[in-house]
Design a protein around this motif. Sequence first.
Motif, PDB file in Angstrom:
ATOM      1  N   ALA A  80      -5.846  19.989  -3.943  1.00  0.00           N
ATOM      2  CA  ALA A  80      -3.777  20.281  -3.752  1.00  0.00           C
ATOM      3  C   ALA A  80      -3.792  18.758  -5.066  1.00  0.00           C
ATOM      4  N   GLY A  81      -4.427  18.040  -5.439  1.00  0.00           N
ATOM      5  CA  GLY A  81      -4.040  17.182  -6.449  1.00  0.00           C
ATOM      6  C   GLY A  81      -4.357  15.805  -6.365  1.00  0.00           C
ATOM      7  N   LYS A  82      -4.856  15.603  -4.949  1.00  0.00           N
ATOM      8  CA  LYS A  82      -4.125  14.108  -4.517  1.00  0.00           C
ATOM      9  C   LYS A  82      -5.071  13.188  -5.680  1.00  0.00           C
ATOM     10  N   SER A  83      -5.961  13.400  -6.397  1.00  0.00           N
ATOM     11  CA  SER A  83      -6.868  12.295  -7.236  1.00  0.00           C
ATOM     12  C   SER A  83      -6.356  12.464  -8.323  1.00  0.00           C
ATOM     13  N   LEU A  84      -5.900  13.058  -8.888  1.00  0.00           N
ATOM     14  CA  LEU A  84      -4.934  12.856  -9.998  1.00  0.00           C
ATOM     15  C   LEU A  84      -3.585  12.091 -10.001  1.00  0.00           C
ATOM     16  N   ILE A  85      -2.816  12.764  -8.629  1.00  0.00           N
ATOM     17  CA  ILE A  85      -1.464  11.499  -8.342  1.00  0.00           C
ATOM     18  C   ILE A  85      -1.861  10.527  -8.056  1.00  0.00           C
ATOM     19  N   THR A  86      -2.740   9.984  -7.082  1.00  0.00           N
ATOM     20  CA  THR A  86      -3.295   8.429  -7.020  1.00  0.00           C
ATOM     21  C   THR A  86      -3.848   8.041  -8.478  1.00  0.00           C
ATOM     22  N   ALA A  87      -4.597   8.632  -9.588  1.00  0.00           N
ATOM     23  CA  ALA A  87      -3.954   8.260 -10.918  1.00  0.00           C
ATOM     24  C   ALA A  87      -2.878   7.617 -11.186  1.00  0.00           C
ATOM     25  N   GLY A  88      -2.704   8.567 -10.987  1.00  0.00           N
ATOM     26  CA  GLY A  88      -1.070   8.562 -12.150  1.00  0.00           C
ATOM     27  C   GLY A  88      -0.212   7.754 -11.473  1.00  0.00           C
ATOM     28  N   LEU A  89      -0.045   7.574 -10.385  1.00  0.00           N
ATOM     29  CA  LEU A  89       0.464   5.710  -9.993  1.00  0.00           C
ATOM     30  C   LEU A  89      -0.162   4.870 -10.259  1.00  0.00           C
ATOM     31  N   VAL A  99       0.703  -1.079  -0.045  1.00  0.00           N
ATOM     32  CA  VAL A  99       0.324  -0.495  -0.068  1.00  0.00           C
ATOM     33  C   VAL A  99       0.494   1.096  -0.050  1.00  0.00           C
ATOM     34  N   ILE A 100       0.484   2.392  -0.535  1.00  0.00           N
ATOM     35  CA  ILE A 100       0.847   3.547  -0.366  1.00  0.00           C
ATOM     36  C   ILE A 100       0.002   4.839  -0.226  1.00  0.00           C
ATOM     37  N   MET A 101      -0.130   5.407  -0.041  1.00  0.00           N
ATOM     38  CA  MET A 101      -1.425   6.748   0.290  1.00  0.00           C
ATOM     39  C   MET A 101      -0.425   8.386   0.060  1.00  0.00           C
ATOM     40  N   ILE A 102      -1.450   8.501  -0.214  1.00  0.00           N
ATOM     41  CA  ILE A 102      -1.366  10.125  -1.552  1.00  0.00           C
ATOM     42  C   ILE A 102      -2.356  11.188  -0.424  1.00  0.00           C
ATOM     43  N   GLN A 103      -1.824  12.076   0.831  1.00  0.00           N
ATOM     44  CA  GLN A 103      -2.242  12.709   1.596  1.00  0.00           C
ATOM     45  C   GLN A 103      -2.157  14.347   1.141  1.00  0.00           C
ATOM     46  N   GLY A 104      -2.906  15.252   0.971  1.00  0.00           N
ATOM     47  CA  GLY A 104      -2.805  16.526   0.618  1.00  0.00           C
ATOM     48  C   GLY A 104      -2.734  17.514   1.853  1.00  0.00           C
ATOM     49  N   THR A 105      -2.412  18.820   1.844  1.00  0.00           N
ATOM     50  CA  THR A 105      -2.097  19.673   2.804  1.00  0.00           C
ATOM     51  C   THR A 105      -3.478  20.452   2.667  1.00  0.00           C
ATOM     52  N   MET A 106      -4.062  20.469   1.733  1.00  0.00           N
ATOM     53  CA  MET A 106      -5.608  20.817   1.801  1.00  0.00           C
ATOM     54  C   MET A 106      -6.511  20.245   0.726  1.00  0.00           C
ATOM     55  N   SER A 107      -7.899  20.369   0.605  1.00  0.00           N
ATOM     56  CA  SER A 107      -8.432  19.777  -0.763  1.00  0.00           C
ATOM     57  C   SER A 107      -8.004  21.070  -2.244  1.00  0.00           C
ATOM     58  N   GLU A 157      -6.345   6.979  -1.719  1.00  0.00           N
ATOM     59  CA  GLU A 157      -6.022   8.432  -1.772  1.00  0.00           C
ATOM     60  C   GLU A 157      -6.906   9.112   0.334  1.00  0.00           C
ATOM     61  N   GLY A 158      -6.570   9.870   0.717  1.00  0.00           N
ATOM     62  CA  GLY A 158      -6.522  10.556   1.757  1.00  0.00           C
ATOM     63  C   GLY A 158      -7.774  11.994   1.449  1.00  0.00           C
ATOM     64  N   ALA A 159      -8.243  13.020   2.270  1.00  0.00           N
ATOM     65  CA  ALA A 159      -8.900  13.829   2.126  1.00  0.00           C
ATOM     66  C   ALA A 159      -8.737  15.310   2.326  1.00  0.00           C
ATOM     67  N   GLY A 160      -8.917  16.020   2.274  1.00  0.00           N
ATOM     68  CA  GLY A 160      -8.426  17.120   2.757  1.00  0.00           C
ATOM     69  C   GLY A 160      -6.762  17.014   3.099  1.00  0.00           C
ATOM     70  N   SER A 161      -7.088  17.243   4.098  1.00  0.00           N
ATOM     71  CA  SER A 161      -5.525  17.548   5.025  1.00  0.00           C
ATOM     72  C   SER A 161      -5.689  16.920   6.260  1.00  0.00           C
ATOM     73  N   PRO A 162      -5.173  16.110   6.406  1.00  0.00           N
ATOM     74  CA  PRO A 162      -4.360  15.630   8.143  1.00  0.00           C
ATOM     75  C   PRO A 162      -3.631  15.855   9.181  1.00  0.00           C
ATOM     76  N   ALA A 163      -4.075  17.325   8.992  1.00  0.00           N
ATOM     77  CA  ALA A 163      -3.903  18.689  10.114  1.00  0.00           C
ATOM     78  C   ALA A 163      -5.370  19.134  10.520  1.00  0.00           C
ATOM     79  N   GLU A 164      -6.498  19.088   9.839  1.00  0.00           N
ATOM     80  CA  GLU A 164      -7.727  19.531  10.418  1.00  0.00           C
ATOM     81  C   GLU A 164      -7.736  18.791  11.888  1.00  0.00           C
ATOM     82  N   ILE A 165      -7.069  20.157  12.979  1.00  0.00           N
ATOM     83  CA  ILE A 165      -7.254  20.047  13.861  1.00  0.00           C
ATOM     84  C   ILE A 165      -8.313  19.034  14.288  1.00  0.00           C
ATOM     85  N   ASN A 166     -10.285  20.256  14.117  1.00  0.00           N
ATOM     86  CA  ASN A 166     -11.357  19.259  14.651  1.00  0.00           C
ATOM     87  C   ASN A 166     -11.951  18.537  13.986  1.00  0.00           C
TER      88      ASN A 166
END
Length: 320
Positions: free
Chosen positions: A14-23, A4-12, A132-141
């Motif tokens: 950020a390009g996660k979906s396309l990078i995931t598709a590329g991989l 497994v490998i996971m793509i996360q982003g700094t925000m919505s 693929e992650g969603a939004g950002s992993p640093a959303e504290i709330n």
Amino acid sequence: MAKVIMIQGTMSNAGKSLITAGLCRIFHQDGYRVAPFKSQNMALNSYITTEGLEMGRAQVMQAEAAGIEPQVCMNPILLKPTNDIGSQVIVNGTVIGNMPAREYFNYKKKLIPDILKAFHKLEEQADIIVIEGAGSPAEINLKENDIVNMGMAEMVNAPVLLAGDIDRGGVFAQLLGTLMLLEEQEKSRVKGLIINKFRGDVSILEPGIQMLEEKGGIPVCGVVPYMKVQLARLTVRYGNSVIAYDGVLCSQTAYGDSFQTSYASVVFYSHKCLLDPEIGAIKDLKEIDAVGHRVVQGGDKFKESVIVDKSVEDGIEELC
């Protein structure tokens, strides 16, 4: 067991979906059996599988890149917003009901068995799963009982690549700020950083990359150039954000233009996108065979999909 490998982003966006598709595409071309996965997606538009189940369209595009048919186990949870504070909740392709944000926040941990069951089903079919992650992993709330970013990575012991969007500006603050807000065990999962949507001479960026690696302690594993990409069967979201402009409610398009929200303006910008020489799908409007229309906000009266008949038309007119 699949790798497994996971793509996360700094925000919505950020390009996660396309990078995931590329991989997915790269691994597929290298001869691996690969599948995409996103535990929870939020989108108004969905795809209906051959079994009649709903899933996110991004995972459909990623499945196509992986050379396989889309399956609902690639996206076990789909949230379709009904208003600013609630969503229709779809689990394993089936609607289980509408929930306010607070109710779903407390409920979502009960969906972990569904997430893991879907993931393990994919494991039986794939050599590699690209998550693929969603939004950002640093959303504290939202970090408590997280099921889509670091929480998901922990469930399946996935290494993470973190992508930032340089086209919006502030990519160094995006990446470093995200790393600073992660717990140590979360940060240890991040194996590389990606600078996405870069325009210009990459040699000018090199001092910034060096600083980023020194301060973040994690290597920059890639700089992805800005691309205008036409994706078949993926619905374009023309209005990326709603803003107030001189007291008038406006919508900002992918072109950076703003316009007053109206049917005429949406049609105009739809034509503009469709005929764009770089990303457009057609060369002449005469190539369009049919046009579909969807009312995405039906107030309290229309909360579910319905067949449009005379009574529904009358109900819509009453809402206007």
